[in-house]
Design a protein around this motif. Structure first.
Motif, mmCIF file in Angstrom:
data_model
loop_
_atom_site.group_PDB
_atom_site.id
_atom_site.type_symbol
_atom_site.label_atom_id
_atom_site.label_comp_id
_atom_site.label_asym_id
_atom_site.label_seq_id
_atom_site.Cartn_x
_atom_site.Cartn_y
_atom_site.Cartn_z
ATOM 1 N N LEU A 185 10.306 4.086 -6.133
ATOM 2 C CA LEU A 185 9.468 3.160 -5.361
ATOM 3 C C LEU A 185 8.819 3.889 -4.195
ATOM 4 O O LEU A 185 7.625 3.710 -3.919
ATOM 5 C CB LEU A 185 10.308 1.991 -4.865
ATOM 6 C CG LEU A 185 9.608 1.014 -3.910
ATOM 7 C CD1 LEU A 185 8.354 0.409 -4.531
ATOM 8 C CD2 LEU A 185 10.583 -0.080 -3.457
ATOM 9 N N GLY A 186 9.576 4.716 -3.510
ATOM 10 C CA GLY A 186 9.019 5.458 -2.380
ATOM 11 C C GLY A 186 7.878 6.367 -2.795
ATOM 12 O O GLY A 186 6.877 6.491 -2.069
ATOM 13 N N ALA A 187 7.988 7.001 -3.958
ATOM 14 C CA ALA A 187 6.925 7.893 -4.423
ATOM 15 C C ALA A 187 5.653 7.115 -4.745
ATOM 16 O O ALA A 187 4.541 7.566 -4.446
ATOM 17 C CB ALA A 187 7.396 8.661 -5.658
ATOM 18 N N VAL A 188 5.806 5.939 -5.367
ATOM 19 C CA VAL A 188 4.633 5.103 -5.656
ATOM 20 C C VAL A 188 3.987 4.634 -4.359
ATOM 21 O O VAL A 188 2.751 4.683 -4.212
ATOM 22 C CB VAL A 188 5.035 3.900 -6.539
ATOM 23 C CG1 VAL A 188 3.874 2.921 -6.671
ATOM 24 C CG2 VAL A 188 5.481 4.381 -7.916
ATOM 25 N N MET A 189 4.792 4.200 -3.401
ATOM 26 C CA MET A 189 4.239 3.738 -2.127
ATOM 27 C C MET A 189 3.559 4.876 -1.377
ATOM 28 O O MET A 189 2.518 4.675 -0.727
ATOM 29 C CB MET A 189 5.345 3.115 -1.281
ATOM 30 C CG MET A 189 5.941 1.839 -1.859
ATOM 31 S SD MET A 189 4.765 0.464 -1.944
ATOM 32 C CE MET A 189 4.633 0.055 -0.200
ATOM 33 N N ALA A 190 4.111 6.074 -1.460
ATOM 34 C CA ALA A 190 3.484 7.224 -0.801
ATOM 35 C C ALA A 190 2.120 7.510 -1.414
ATOM 36 O O ALA A 190 1.157 7.825 -0.695
ATOM 37 C CB ALA A 190 4.391 8.451 -0.915
ATOM 38 N N GLU A 191 2.021 7.388 -2.727
ATOM 39 C CA GLU A 191 0.733 7.616 -3.375
ATOM 40 C C GLU A 191 -0.277 6.555 -2.966
ATOM 41 O O GLU A 191 -1.455 6.851 -2.729
ATOM 42 C CB GLU A 191 0.907 7.623 -4.891
ATOM 43 C CG GLU A 191 -0.389 7.821 -5.660
ATOM 44 C CD GLU A 191 -1.105 9.116 -5.296
ATOM 45 O OE1 GLU A 191 -2.341 9.159 -5.420
ATOM 46 O OE2 GLU A 191 -0.439 10.084 -4.873
ATOM 47 N N LEU A 192 0.165 5.313 -2.858
ATOM 48 C CA LEU A 192 -0.749 4.255 -2.411
ATOM 49 C C LEU A 192 -1.211 4.513 -0.977
ATOM 50 O O LEU A 192 -2.341 4.197 -0.614
ATOM 51 C CB LEU A 192 -0.059 2.891 -2.509
ATOM 52 C CG LEU A 192 0.305 2.434 -3.924
ATOM 53 C CD1 LEU A 192 1.004 1.087 -3.881
ATOM 54 C CD2 LEU A 192 -0.933 2.361 -4.816
ATOM 55 N N GLY A 193 -0.331 5.103 -0.175
ATOM 56 C CA GLY A 193 -0.740 5.480 1.173
ATOM 57 C C GLY A 193 -1.844 6.511 1.158
ATOM 58 O O GLY A 193 -2.790 6.444 1.950
ATOM 59 N N ARG A 194 -1.767 7.443 0.221
ATOM 60 C CA ARG A 194 -2.828 8.447 0.112
ATOM 61 C C ARG A 194 -4.133 7.833 -0.407
ATOM 62 O O ARG A 194 -5.218 8.329 -0.098
ATOM 63 C CB ARG A 194 -2.369 9.588 -0.803
ATOM 64 C CG ARG A 194 -1.344 10.515 -0.168
ATOM 65 C CD ARG A 194 -1.084 11.731 -1.016
ATOM 66 N NE ARG A 194 -0.281 11.417 -2.186
ATOM 67 C CZ ARG A 194 1.051 11.411 -2.210
ATOM 68 N NH1 ARG A 194 1.730 11.673 -1.094
ATOM 69 N NH2 ARG A 194 1.707 11.132 -3.317
#
Length: 286
Positions: A93-102
């Protein structure tokens, strides 16, 4: 690292272009889909549930929201992992959210989680409160007053998940969007870990100042032949939410006359509750 894969139109329903990409982290590859219009919303599935399984709820939500869905490791079209743990799924989940942040969404998303996904969403929000607009937790993240699985329950749950895995292997062909690669032992171990996580989960709620809405089943364990056991599980489920509301009275709770399969049996009702929770946040509209 992220790789764009393809996009398709769903204009017949008024949706924006569907976008599909992958997120690579921690030696796993996670497929992600994004489509719809309106306030951003991230939907996190639960254990043994794929984004394909949640297609009805996702389709309803995309009428009013820019919805992001994904498969956890070992689920659907995601790659397998060497082992499965709560922290491993949380890192997905953290990796997906980090990508959405980018990708720079127009506003912080509402984070929606089902079952294990609710626990993941809550833990992520407690560590990154500024990254979300609010939480909607569906039949999970329950601060149970005592463990769900006792030593006496272990044979029952082991047999139940062995049967579940056998049925999944029969009905969900390898390489398809609905496959689940976890073994019965993986699932049992994760459920024991989730019991431990939920024993201290109230501390996570106390760290979050964003609006939280709960959508809970009245009969989580249904009305099985094991009536006494089901009654205990259902009572524990209700008692856990009563404990939560006493501690955090500002949390909104909606109860549905359903068992733990409520995302499949009551998708329209759940979608409307989520819409109402998002409307109370104000901000972006379609």
């Amino acid at each position: 690292m992220t790789t764009q894969t393809n996009a398709s139109e769903d204009a017949g329903r008024g949706h924006r272009t569907m976008r599909h990409f992958t997120v690579h982290h921690d030696d796993v590859t996670l497929p992600v889909s994004r489509g719809g219009r309106g306030r951003p919303l991230v939907l996190c599935p639960g254990l043994s549930v794929t984004r394909s399984d949640l297609h009805e709820l996702t389709g309803l939500l995309r009428r009013d929201h820019d919805v992001v869905t994904f498969d956890l490791r070992g689920h659907g079209l995601a790659s397998a992992a060497d082992r499965y743990s709560f922290d491993g799924f949380l890192s997905d989940l953290g990796a997906v959210m980090a990508e959405l942040g980018r990708l720079q969404l127009p506003s912080p998303p509402v984070l929606v989680g089902y079952s294990l996904g609710a626990d993941l969403a809550l833990h992520y929000a407690s560590e990154h409160p500024d990254a979300i607009a609010g939480l909607v937790l569906i039949d999970g993240a329950n601060p149970l007053p005592e463990p769900f699985i006792t030593d006496a329950d272990l044979p029952l749950f082991r047999a139940m998940w062995e049967d579940q895995v056998t049925r999944q292997q029969t009905g969900r062909a390898n390489g398809t969007a609905r496959q689940v690669l976890l073994t019965a032992q993986d699932i049992l171990g994760l459920n024991l870990e989730i019991d431990a996580v939920r024993s201290v989960i109230l501390d996570r709620y106390r760290k979050i100042d964003r609006p939280i809405s709960m959508i809970m089943s009245t009969s989580m364990a249904g009305d099985s032949a094991e009536a006494e056991r089901a009654s205990r599980y259902n009572r524990l489920w209700r008692d856990g939410i009563a404990r939560l509301v006493r501690d955090r009275p500002q949390i909104s709770t909606a109860w549905l006359e359903a068992d733990h399969r409520l995302v499949f049996t009551h998708a329209p009702e759940i979608a409307e509750i989520i819409r109402s929770a998002c409307r109370r946040l104000g901000g972006p509209t379609p």
